[in-house]
Structures are given as structure tokens and as C-alpha cells.
Motif scaffolding. Structure first.
Motif, PDB file in Angstrom:
ATOM      1  N   GLU A   1       0.825  -1.212   0.000  1.00 54.71           N
ATOM      2  CA  GLU A   1       0.000   0.000   0.000  1.00 54.71           C
ATOM      3  C   GLU A   1       0.861   1.265   0.000  1.00 54.71           C
ATOM      4  O   GLU A   1       0.481   2.295  -0.558  1.00 54.71           O
ATOM      5  N   LYS A   2       2.031   1.192   0.632  1.00 47.13           N
ATOM      6  CA  LYS A   2       2.926   2.344   0.712  1.00 47.13           C
ATOM      7  C   LYS A   2       3.921   2.396  -0.457  1.00 47.13           C
ATOM      8  O   LYS A   2       4.844   3.197  -0.453  1.00 47.13           O
ATOM      9  N   ASN A   3       3.728   1.491  -1.421  1.00 40.61           N
ATOM     10  CA  ASN A   3       4.576   1.426  -2.611  1.00 40.61           C
ATOM     11  C   ASN A   3       6.033   1.109  -2.311  1.00 40.61           C
ATOM     12  O   ASN A   3       6.932   1.412  -3.097  1.00 40.61           O
ATOM     13  N   ILE A   4       6.283   0.508  -1.141  1.00 37.77           N
ATOM     14  CA  ILE A   4       7.645   0.066  -0.830  1.00 37.77           C
ATOM     15  C   ILE A   4       7.983  -1.155  -1.678  1.00 37.77           C
ATOM     16  O   ILE A   4       9.106  -1.324  -2.140  1.00 37.77           O
ATOM     17  N   PHE A   5       6.975  -2.014  -1.881  1.00 39.65           N
ATOM     18  CA  PHE A   5       7.119  -3.146  -2.789  1.00 39.65           C
ATOM     19  C   PHE A   5       6.219  -2.932  -3.993  1.00 39.65           C
ATOM     20  O   PHE A   5       5.020  -2.687  -3.844  1.00 39.65           O
ATOM     21  N   LYS A   6       6.804  -3.020  -5.159  1.00 44.17           N
ATOM     22  CA  LYS A   6       6.019  -2.914  -6.395  1.00 44.17           C
ATOM     23  C   LYS A   6       6.162  -4.220  -7.173  1.00 44.17           C
ATOM     24  O   LYS A   6       7.258  -4.756  -7.303  1.00 44.17           O
ATOM     25  N   ASN A   7       5.058  -4.724  -7.648  1.00 44.47           N
ATOM     26  CA  ASN A   7       5.036  -5.963  -8.436  1.00 44.47           C
ATOM     27  C   ASN A   7       5.593  -7.166  -7.678  1.00 44.47           C
ATOM     28  O   ASN A   7       6.141  -8.093  -8.283  1.00 44.47           O
ATOM     29  N   ILE A   8       5.458  -7.138  -6.344  1.00 44.25           N
ATOM     30  CA  ILE A   8       5.918  -8.272  -5.551  1.00 44.25           C
ATOM     31  C   ILE A   8       4.979  -9.454  -5.754  1.00 44.25           C
ATOM     32  O   ILE A   8       3.769  -9.288  -5.968  1.00 44.25           O
ATOM     33  N   LYS A   9       5.545 -10.665  -5.698  1.00 44.70           N
ATOM     34  CA  LYS A   9       4.736 -11.876  -5.792  1.00 44.70           C
ATOM     35  C   LYS A   9       4.943 -12.714  -4.527  1.00 44.70           C
ATOM     36  O   LYS A   9       6.069 -13.128  -4.233  1.00 44.70           O
ATOM     37  N   VAL A  10       3.845 -12.874  -3.795  1.00 46.01           N
ATOM     38  CA  VAL A  10       3.870 -13.612  -2.536  1.00 46.01           C
ATOM     39  C   VAL A  10       2.957 -14.823  -2.685  1.00 46.01           C
ATOM     40  O   VAL A  10       1.778 -14.697  -3.009  1.00 46.01           O
ATOM     41  N   TYR A  11       3.525 -15.996  -2.456  1.00 50.67           N
ATOM     42  CA  TYR A  11       2.769 -17.235  -2.599  1.00 50.67           C
ATOM     43  C   TYR A  11       2.519 -17.862  -1.222  1.00 50.67           C
ATOM     44  O   TYR A  11       3.470 -18.113  -0.475  1.00 50.67           O
ATOM     45  N   ILE A  12       1.257 -18.076  -0.896  1.00 50.48           N
ATOM     46  CA  ILE A  12       0.902 -18.796   0.328  1.00 50.48           C
ATOM     47  C   ILE A  12       0.661 -20.239  -0.085  1.00 50.48           C
ATOM     48  O   ILE A  12      -0.374 -20.579  -0.652  1.00 50.48           O
ATOM     49  N   ASP A  13       1.652 -21.077   0.164  1.00 50.81           N
ATOM     50  CA  ASP A  13       1.567 -22.463  -0.294  1.00 50.81           C
ATOM     51  C   ASP A  13       1.188 -23.372   0.864  1.00 50.81           C
ATOM     52  O   ASP A  13       2.011 -24.100   1.422  1.00 50.81           O
ATOM     53  N   SER A  14      -0.073 -23.291   1.222  1.00 49.88           N
ATOM     54  CA  SER A  14      -0.603 -24.108   2.316  1.00 49.88           C
ATOM     55  C   SER A  14      -2.119 -24.045   2.261  1.00 49.88           C
ATOM     56  O   SER A  14      -2.701 -22.998   2.524  1.00 49.88           O
ATOM     57  N   PRO A  15      -2.779 -25.143   1.905  1.00 49.14           N
ATOM     58  CA  PRO A  15      -4.241 -25.139   1.902  1.00 49.14           C
ATOM     59  C   PRO A  15      -4.815 -24.741   3.248  1.00 49.14           C
ATOM     60  O   PRO A  15      -5.820 -24.032   3.322  1.00 49.14           O
ATOM     61  N   LEU A  16      -4.146 -25.177   4.327  1.00 48.28           N
ATOM     62  CA  LEU A  16      -4.626 -24.837   5.662  1.00 48.28           C
ATOM     63  C   LEU A  16      -4.536 -23.333   5.897  1.00 48.28           C
ATOM     64  O   LEU A  16      -5.448 -22.731   6.477  1.00 48.28           O
ATOM     65  N   SER A  17      -3.441 -22.710   5.443  1.00 45.24           N
ATOM     66  CA  SER A  17      -3.301 -21.255   5.588  1.00 45.24           C
ATOM     67  C   SER A  17      -4.427 -20.526   4.882  1.00 45.24           C
ATOM     68  O   SER A  17      -4.955 -19.524   5.378  1.00 45.24           O
ATOM     69  N   SER A  18      -4.793 -21.010   3.704  1.00 43.16           N
ATOM     70  CA  SER A  18      -5.878 -20.390   2.946  1.00 43.16           C
ATOM     71  C   SER A  18      -7.183 -20.448   3.727  1.00 43.16           C
ATOM     72  O   SER A  18      -7.911 -19.447   3.852  1.00 43.16           O
ATOM     73  N   GLU A  19      -7.490 -21.620   4.278  1.00 45.21           N
ATOM     74  CA  GLU A  19      -8.732 -21.783   5.048  1.00 45.21           C
ATOM     75  C   GLU A  19      -8.716 -20.932   6.309  1.00 45.21           C
ATOM     76  O   GLU A  19      -9.729 -20.311   6.668  1.00 45.21           O
ATOM     77  N   CYS A  20      -7.565 -20.900   6.973  1.00 39.63           N
ATOM     78  CA  CYS A  20      -7.469 -20.122   8.212  1.00 39.63           C
ATOM     79  C   CYS A  20      -7.566 -18.624   7.931  1.00 39.63           C
ATOM     80  O   CYS A  20      -8.125 -17.875   8.746  1.00 39.63           O
ATOM     81  N   THR A  21      -7.026 -18.179   6.804  1.00 38.02           N
ATOM     82  CA  THR A  21      -7.126 -16.768   6.444  1.00 38.02           C
ATOM     83  C   THR A  21      -8.581 -16.376   6.224  1.00 38.02           C
ATOM     84  O   THR A  21      -9.020 -15.286   6.626  1.00 38.02           O
ATOM     85  N   GLU A  22      -9.362 -17.250   5.609  1.00 40.92           N
ATOM     86  CA  GLU A  22     -10.796 -16.996   5.432  1.00 40.92           C
ATOM     87  C   GLU A  22     -11.504 -16.885   6.781  1.00 40.92           C
ATOM     88  O   GLU A  22     -12.390 -16.050   6.969  1.00 40.92           O
ATOM     89  N   ILE A  23     -11.103 -17.715   7.740  1.00 45.75           N
ATOM     90  CA  ILE A  23     -11.694 -17.652   9.079  1.00 45.75           C
ATOM     91  C   ILE A  23     -11.306 -16.339   9.763  1.00 45.75           C
ATOM     92  O   ILE A  23     -12.124 -15.699  10.429  1.00 45.75           O
ATOM     93  N   PHE A  24     -10.047 -15.920   9.592  1.00 45.67           N
ATOM     94  CA  PHE A  24      -9.612 -14.633  10.146  1.00 45.67           C
ATOM     95  C   PHE A  24     -10.502 -13.503   9.628  1.00 45.67           C
ATOM     96  O   PHE A  24     -10.911 -12.614  10.375  1.00 45.67           O
ATOM     97  N   GLN A  25     -10.802 -13.537   8.339  1.00 47.62           N
ATOM     98  CA  GLN A  25     -11.613 -12.471   7.743  1.00 47.62           C
ATOM     99  C   GLN A  25     -13.045 -12.498   8.269  1.00 47.62           C
ATOM    100  O   GLN A  25     -13.721 -11.471   8.272  1.00 47.62           O
TER     101      GLN A  25
END
Length: 461
Positions: free
Chosen positions: A264-288
């Protein structure tokens, strides 16, 4: 009231304590042993009859606090599991995931045993058993007064350690027993993204508190987050990847939150971040789902229309094929994967592909238990075995310990000093022996009466 110490005494895993009062049996936590503490006998048995347990009060969803619940069910437990609503939701994905890992590891052990003409072993529990435990969970709100039976009331207070993590405050009001007992669960670090700081309590007759970092003080978490940004920038300049072993629930979401801030602060531009964990994906949805439990900073971002757990350049791998494809990325990627201690899961594949490359970086953002692959890497081993292959450790290794979701020595002491008058006794658990002793000495200097119970010891309050 009697309390028997059945786990996490002199170690940081296997949290489990048995309360006996008024012919009722109540468990506080039912966690699995991990790392060097992992013990097949301890993990496969109980020092009590599971059928006799009336209630299990669960402080939070981390597996070292919840991981033996399916085994408890397998051996006959059919009581109620009391926890927060978000802990209930997290356990609905974490316990089946734990079962999947256990089944997978047992399969590999049996291949080895077959070669040695040894009989096959059964997994501790399977996915189906883990799912059968879920109807026993009863979710509650923070600060709700819950009466389990006459004279035994509990309140779950925000511990600031993990979404849904609770300090368990017990109020006893029986003929012979009238007192308050507080079990800290795991006390959170202050100023951690998303989560509120631990709830302050001003009175209890007895306190049982964790001591994971009872001998250490953290650096400022915000400074560590700035360091993470520098590590990513420097690694990309060298032409490498940044590998972050991270716990699927809690730490992964905090790192996503931090990287969102930099995007958001443009410190990183065009960065690619991969969350490689099905459990992380599900837990992130619960966080939201539980935005109401965020701290003020995270809520303010939401009001501005900025989802702190999403940004352009963030990708969640959905399939096994997508995960495998990450090995073809040679540079410019941040790969966040579990398990956080590197002993299981997809992170081992990413270490296999990147650990020997001097242009890459591995960043540890959570506690590494003795005996784990993560701890060996962190301690400076020049070679480690992954999937039977000997891998040279040539990448840069970083330890951002202050991002821990556990309070440090100063934080634990500050939390305890809120109690006025001083409690009758403070019981120290969930810490390596050296950590417990260090914290015991610090408390005694402040005039507190302290106990460090041994495994199997029974205490009458």
C-alpha cells in the motif's frame, strides 16, 4: 479442587492439565507433543480414562494445545469442548489437517518398517475421527460468563496470542472452595498485527501461566517487520527467493498483513507472494470472518476499504500442481508455507529447492522447538536431511524472534503485575526448564510465591 499436571511441564508442547472438583473431571487443553518433546508413548496414551472427562476447556487452536482431542474422542471422550467461536472454527480445519499429516507420516514410517520386517503401526488418529470430534465443540464469545455446573463458572478473555485464543478465568464457589483461578493459555506479544494486546486482569487467587520466553526479551516487533522488508529487498537484488516457514494460523496472517502495508505504501512494487498451504488459505478466510476481534489499527484499515489480508500480488496455491510449479521460480518470490517448524508439510519441498542457494534467504518468524528441522537450521547446521537427501545450508538464515506470538519475559512480568493484591501462588508451565527457572527467579524477586510443577504432580488448591 485438585489439578494434575499432565503436559507442558519443563517443555513447550503437550499442554494438558486435569482438574478434579465435586466429582467432575475437567481438562484444560489437550495438546500433542512436538519436536524433541515428541514421544510416541506420551502422544498415544492418557494418564486418565477419557470416558471420565466431563468437560474440556480449550485455550486456543494451536496443535500443541488441541492436537490430542481426536485421540481423546477415539478413546471414548464424549463431553463438551468449551472454547471461543473462532477457536471452534479454526479447529474445524486444523484438526483434520493434523490427522492428514499424521496419516501421511505413518504411511512413510510403515514403508521403512516393512523393509525391516517390522509390523505396521496405526496412525494416532485419522481424518474421519478428527471430524467426529467437531460436534462436541461449543463456541462462546469473549467475556461471556459460562456456568458449566453449580459453583463452577468460567470466562474466556482475549489473550492476544492467536485469533480466538483465550485466558481461562475460573470462579469456584462451592461449600469448601471459594476462589478464582486463572490459566493464561498462551499470552500474546504486544503490538502484533491484527490482534489486540492481552487482556489485563486485576484479581485471582491463583495463576497458572506459560513461560515459553520466560528467560528472554524480544526486540520491538515493528522494528523486526522493517527488517523483513530489508531482507526481501536484498534477497531480490541477489536474484533469489525468500522462504518463510510459517504457522498456518496466526503467523501467516500477520506476515500477509505486514506485506499488505508495504504494498500500500509502494515500498514493494510488483511483488509476488505465494501462500503455499491449503490450511493457511482456510485459516485466512476464518480470520476475515472475525473482523470484530481485530485491533484498532486493522479495523481502521477496513473502514478505509483496505482488506489487510489481501493485496495485488498475493497468491494462494489451491492444487498440488500449483505447489509443485513453485520449484520453477528461481528468483523474485516470497514463499510462505507450513509447517512453521519445518517438520512436515510443503515447506520441506521449498527448503529442498532453495536452502542450498546462496542467493536465497530463509526467514524464521516463530518459535522453533528443540529437535525440529527448523531448529537445526537456525542453530547453524551446515547440512540437513530433507526427504532422505543431504542438503547444504548455503542460503542466508534469519530469525525474527520478536514476531513471536508469545509474550517475552518483560511482557509476562508486566501482565502478572496487574494482579492486585498478589495471588496466593503462581504456577509456571509451558516452558523449557531453564526458561521456567529464570522466570521463577524474576517473580520471586518481586515477592511472588511460585511453583514449578513436575509432570504427573498433583496440587490441591
Amino acid at each position: 479442587m485438585n489439578i494434575t499436571f499432565l503436559g507442558a511441564c519443563g517443555v513447550v508442547t503437550g499442554s494438558c492439565y486435569l482438574i478434579n472438583i465435586d466429582n467432575k473431571n475437567i481438562l484444560l487443553d489437550c495438546g500433542i507433543y512436538q519436536g524433541k518433546d515428541s514421544d510416541e508413548i506420551k502422544n498415544s496414551s492418557f494418564e486418565f480414562n477419557p470416558q471420565d472427562i466431563d468437560y474440556l476447556i480449550l485455550s486456543h487452536a494451536h496443535i500443541d494445545h488441541s492436537g490430542k482431542i481426536p485421540l481423546l474422542y477415539k478413546k471414548g471422550f464424549r463431553g463438551k469442548i468449551i472454547c471461543t467461536k473462532s477457536t471452534k472454527d479454526l479447529c474445524s480445519v486444523m484438526l483434520p489437517d493434523s490427522a492428514h499429516i499424521i496419516e501421511y507420516e505413518t504411511k512413510w514410517k510403515n514403508k521403512s518398517r516393512k523393509k525391516k520386517n517390522l509390523p505396521e503401526i496405526e496412525p494416532l488418529y485419522d481424518v474421519e475421527t478428527a471430524k467426529k470430534t467437531l460436534p462436541l465443540f461449543e463456541g462462546h464469545e469473549y467475556n461471556e460468563n459460562i456456568t458449566l455446573f453449580s459453583g463452577f463458572e468460567i470466562t474466556l478473555l482475549d489473550s492476544g496470542h492467536l485469533l480466538g485464543a483465550a485466558i481461562i478465568k475460573i470462579h469456584i464457589n462451592k461449600d469448601k472452595d471459594k476462589f478464582d483461578f486463572v490459566f493464561s493459555g498462551d499470552i500474546g506479544n504486544i503490538n502484533i498485527p491484527i490482534l489486540k494486546d492481552p487482556t489485563k486482569i486485576n484479581f485471582s487467587d491463583y495463576i497458572m501461566i506459560e513461560t515459553t520466553y520466560g528467560s528472554k526479551d524480544h526486540k520491538n516487533p515493528r522494528d523486526e517487520l522493517k527488517k523483513l522488508a530489508r531482507i526481501i529487498t536484498d534477497t531480490f537484488k541477489k536474484g533469489g527467493n525468500v522462504i518463510i516457514p510459517s504457522f498456518a494460523v496466526g503467523r501467516t496472517q500477520e506476515v500477509i498483513y505486514t506485506l499488505n502495508n508495504y504494498v500500500e505504501k509502494n515500498i514493494f512494487k510488483n511483488i509476488k507472494v505465494y501462500i503455499d498451504s491449503p490450511l493457511s488459505s482456510e485459516c485466512t478466510e476464518i480470520f476475515q470472518k472475525y473482523e470484530k476481534d481485530y485491533d484498532k489499527e486493522a479495523k481502521d484499515l477496513l473502514k478505509k476499504g483496505d482488506n489487510p489480508l489481501d493485496f495485488h500480488g498475493l497468491f494462494f496455491t489451491k492444487s498440488k500442481e500449483e505447489s509443485i510449479a513453485l520449484k520453477d521460480i528461481e528468483k523474485g518470490a516470497v514463499i510462505i508455507s507450513s509447517s512453521g517448524m519445518c517438520d512436515a508439510g510443503r515447506i520441506k519441498h521449498h527448503l529442498l529447492n532453495n536452502l542450498s542457494r546462496s542467493e536465497c534467504s530463509v526467514v524464521f518468524v516463530g518459535y522453533q522447538a528443540e529437535g525440529t528441522l527448523g531448529k537445526r537450521i537456525l542453530d547453524g547446521d551446515k547440512k540437513v536431511k530433507i526427504f532422505g537427501k543431504e542438503i547444504e545450508v548455503n542460503s542466508s538464515i534469519y530469525n525474527l524472534q520478536s514476531l513471536s506470538c508469545h509474550a517475552d519475559k518483560k511482557g509476562l512480568l508486566s501482565w502478572i503485575k496487574n494482579f492486585n493484591p498478589k495471588p496466593k501462588k503462581i504456577i509456571l508451565v509451558h516452558g523449557e526448564e531453564s526458561s521456567r527457572e529464570s522466570f521463577k527467579n524474576a517473580l520471586e524477586k518481586e515477592g511472588f510465591k511460585v511453583i514449578c510443577p513436575k509432570l504427573g504432580e498433583k496440587l490441591s488448591l
